[in-house]
Design a protein around this motif. Structure first.
Motif, PDB file in Angstrom:
ATOM      1  N   MET A   1       0.846  -1.183   0.000  1.00  0.00           N
ATOM      2  CA  MET A   1       0.000   0.000   0.000  1.00  0.00           C
ATOM      3  C   MET A   1       0.889   1.242   0.000  1.00  0.00           C
ATOM      4  O   MET A   1       1.930   1.268   0.632  1.00  0.00           O
ATOM      5  CB  MET A   1      -0.917  -0.024   1.222  1.00  0.00           C
ATOM      6  CG  MET A   1      -1.890   1.099   1.275  1.00  0.00           C
ATOM      7  SD  MET A   1      -3.207   0.754   2.430  1.00  0.00           S
ATOM      8  CE  MET A   1      -4.386   1.899   1.821  1.00  0.00           C
ATOM      9  N   GLN A   2       0.468   2.279  -0.692  1.00  0.00           N
ATOM     10  CA  GLN A   2       1.225   3.512  -0.805  1.00  0.00           C
ATOM     11  C   GLN A   2       1.232   4.267   0.522  1.00  0.00           C
ATOM     12  O   GLN A   2       0.213   4.365   1.200  1.00  0.00           O
ATOM     13  CB  GLN A   2       0.615   4.379  -1.892  1.00  0.00           C
ATOM     14  CG  GLN A   2       1.363   5.663  -2.127  1.00  0.00           C
ATOM     15  CD  GLN A   2       0.721   6.472  -3.242  1.00  0.00           C
ATOM     16  OE1 GLN A   2      -0.120   5.984  -3.971  1.00  0.00           O
ATOM     17  NE2 GLN A   2       1.136   7.716  -3.358  1.00  0.00           N
ATOM     18  N   LYS A   3       2.416   4.812   0.879  1.00  0.00           N
ATOM     19  CA  LYS A   3       2.507   5.599   2.105  1.00  0.00           C
ATOM     20  C   LYS A   3       1.719   6.885   1.957  1.00  0.00           C
ATOM     21  O   LYS A   3       1.695   7.500   0.902  1.00  0.00           O
ATOM     22  CB  LYS A   3       3.963   5.940   2.406  1.00  0.00           C
ATOM     23  CG  LYS A   3       4.719   4.848   3.072  1.00  0.00           C
ATOM     24  CD  LYS A   3       6.044   5.363   3.547  1.00  0.00           C
ATOM     25  CE  LYS A   3       6.800   4.235   4.213  1.00  0.00           C
ATOM     26  NZ  LYS A   3       8.083   4.682   4.707  1.00  0.00           N
ATOM     27  N   MET A   4       1.073   7.278   3.045  1.00  0.00           N
ATOM     28  CA  MET A   4       0.341   8.539   3.051  1.00  0.00           C
ATOM     29  C   MET A   4       0.937   9.442   4.117  1.00  0.00           C
ATOM     30  O   MET A   4       1.644   8.964   5.011  1.00  0.00           O
ATOM     31  CB  MET A   4      -1.150   8.298   3.286  1.00  0.00           C
ATOM     32  CG  MET A   4      -1.489   7.613   4.586  1.00  0.00           C
ATOM     33  SD  MET A   4      -3.217   7.143   4.723  1.00  0.00           S
ATOM     34  CE  MET A   4      -3.173   5.542   3.943  1.00  0.00           C
ATOM     35  N   ARG A   5       0.665  10.717   4.000  1.00  0.00           N
ATOM     36  CA  ARG A   5       1.143  11.653   5.017  1.00  0.00           C
ATOM     37  C   ARG A   5       0.555  11.249   6.370  1.00  0.00           C
ATOM     38  O   ARG A   5      -0.547  10.713   6.446  1.00  0.00           O
ATOM     39  CB  ARG A   5       0.742  13.069   4.647  1.00  0.00           C
ATOM     40  CG  ARG A   5       1.439  13.572   3.379  1.00  0.00           C
ATOM     41  CD  ARG A   5       1.040  14.985   3.033  1.00  0.00           C
ATOM     42  NE  ARG A   5       1.216  15.950   4.105  1.00  0.00           N
ATOM     43  CZ  ARG A   5       2.366  16.558   4.415  1.00  0.00           C
ATOM     44  NH1 ARG A   5       3.447  16.281   3.733  1.00  0.00           N
ATOM     45  NH2 ARG A   5       2.421  17.441   5.402  1.00  0.00           N
ATOM     46  N   PHE A   6       1.303  11.533   7.439  1.00  0.00           N
ATOM     47  CA  PHE A   6       0.891  11.095   8.769  1.00  0.00           C
ATOM     48  C   PHE A   6      -0.468  11.664   9.162  1.00  0.00           C
ATOM     49  O   PHE A   6      -1.289  10.962   9.749  1.00  0.00           O
ATOM     50  CB  PHE A   6       1.954  11.454   9.815  1.00  0.00           C
ATOM     51  CG  PHE A   6       1.642  10.893  11.165  1.00  0.00           C
ATOM     52  CD1 PHE A   6       1.743   9.537  11.414  1.00  0.00           C
ATOM     53  CD2 PHE A   6       1.211  11.715  12.189  1.00  0.00           C
ATOM     54  CE1 PHE A   6       1.437   9.001  12.655  1.00  0.00           C
ATOM     55  CE2 PHE A   6       0.909  11.203  13.439  1.00  0.00           C
ATOM     56  CZ  PHE A   6       1.021   9.844  13.669  1.00  0.00           C
ATOM     57  N   GLU A   7      -0.720  12.916   8.840  1.00  0.00           N
ATOM     58  CA  GLU A   7      -2.009  13.538   9.192  1.00  0.00           C
ATOM     59  C   GLU A   7      -3.159  12.783   8.533  1.00  0.00           C
ATOM     60  O   GLU A   7      -4.195  12.547   9.155  1.00  0.00           O
ATOM     61  CB  GLU A   7      -2.044  15.011   8.772  1.00  0.00           C
ATOM     62  CG  GLU A   7      -1.072  15.885   9.515  1.00  0.00           C
ATOM     63  CD  GLU A   7       0.361  15.815   8.976  1.00  0.00           C
ATOM     64  OE1 GLU A   7       0.570  15.347   7.823  1.00  0.00           O
ATOM     65  OE2 GLU A   7       1.276  16.202   9.707  1.00  0.00           O
ATOM     66  N   GLU A   8      -2.983  12.430   7.275  1.00  0.00           N
ATOM     67  CA  GLU A   8      -4.021  11.679   6.573  1.00  0.00           C
ATOM     68  C   GLU A   8      -4.192  10.286   7.188  1.00  0.00           C
ATOM     69  O   GLU A   8      -5.319   9.815   7.370  1.00  0.00           O
ATOM     70  CB  GLU A   8      -3.681  11.554   5.084  1.00  0.00           C
ATOM     71  CG  GLU A   8      -4.728  10.803   4.296  1.00  0.00           C
ATOM     72  CD  GLU A   8      -4.366  10.635   2.822  1.00  0.00           C
ATOM     73  OE1 GLU A   8      -5.176   9.980   2.126  1.00  0.00           O
ATOM     74  OE2 GLU A   8      -3.323  11.130   2.380  1.00  0.00           O
ATOM     75  N   LEU A   9      -3.078   9.648   7.518  1.00  0.00           N
ATOM     76  CA  LEU A   9      -3.127   8.326   8.139  1.00  0.00           C
ATOM     77  C   LEU A   9      -3.916   8.372   9.442  1.00  0.00           C
ATOM     78  O   LEU A   9      -4.814   7.552   9.659  1.00  0.00           O
ATOM     79  CB  LEU A   9      -1.707   7.807   8.398  1.00  0.00           C
ATOM     80  CG  LEU A   9      -1.585   6.498   9.178  1.00  0.00           C
ATOM     81  CD1 LEU A   9      -2.215   5.339   8.417  1.00  0.00           C
ATOM     82  CD2 LEU A   9      -0.107   6.207   9.483  1.00  0.00           C
ATOM     83  N   THR A  10      -3.617   9.342  10.305  1.00  0.00           N
ATOM     84  CA  THR A  10      -4.315   9.399  11.594  1.00  0.00           C
ATOM     85  C   THR A  10      -5.790   9.753  11.426  1.00  0.00           C
ATOM     86  O   THR A  10      -6.626   9.258  12.184  1.00  0.00           O
ATOM     87  CB  THR A  10      -3.628  10.367  12.577  1.00  0.00           C
ATOM     88  OG1 THR A  10      -3.550  11.669  11.995  1.00  0.00           O
ATOM     89  CG2 THR A  10      -2.246   9.869  12.959  1.00  0.00           C
TER      90      THR A  10
END
Length: 127
Positions: free
Chosen positions: A1-10
């Protein structure tokens, strides 16, 4: 899976936990920990989460080394380990698994059961 920015992840993890029926008290615990992990990532100059950074966070902030079978897991340890595991699971598989007692690539069953129990106990005490 593609990494996402931390803010989006949380944001996505928070939304998923709410959909799974997590109540206000555990969500409050998660949000506090997410902020702390975010500050740690910023201090490392990173804007996305990875398994490796999760392990470094545990080691640097809490002196938790996951492959130390002799370390006693405290309630607080259980909470932060579970937070890292949830972020890692969502980052890598795109969902928060409902069954935390299943075999996991990083944690074995006995270890994970202790972490889950410690987290549940901590959240129950928090109200």
């Amino acid at each position: 899976m593609q990494k996402m920015r931390f803010e989006e992840l949380t944001e996505r993890v928070t939304s998923e936990l709410i959909k799974l029926g997590y109540s206000d008290s555990p969500m409050y615990c998660y949000r506090l920990r997410f902020r702390d992990v975010g500050r740690y990532l910023e201090s490392k100059g990173c804007d996305s989460f990875s398994t490796e950074l999760g392990y470094l966070y545990l080691q640097d902030r809490y002196s938790i080394v996951l492959d130390d079978p002799h370390r006693k897991i405290t309630k607080n340890d259980g909470v932060v380990i579970r937070v890292i595991r949830i972020l890692d699971d969502y980052q890598n598989i795109g969902k928060v698994p409902r069954d935390y007692k299943r075999k996991h690539d990083v944690f074995d069953n006995e270890y994970h059961i202790r972490v889950t129990e410690a987290f549940d106990s901590c959240c129950a005490e928090a109200g």
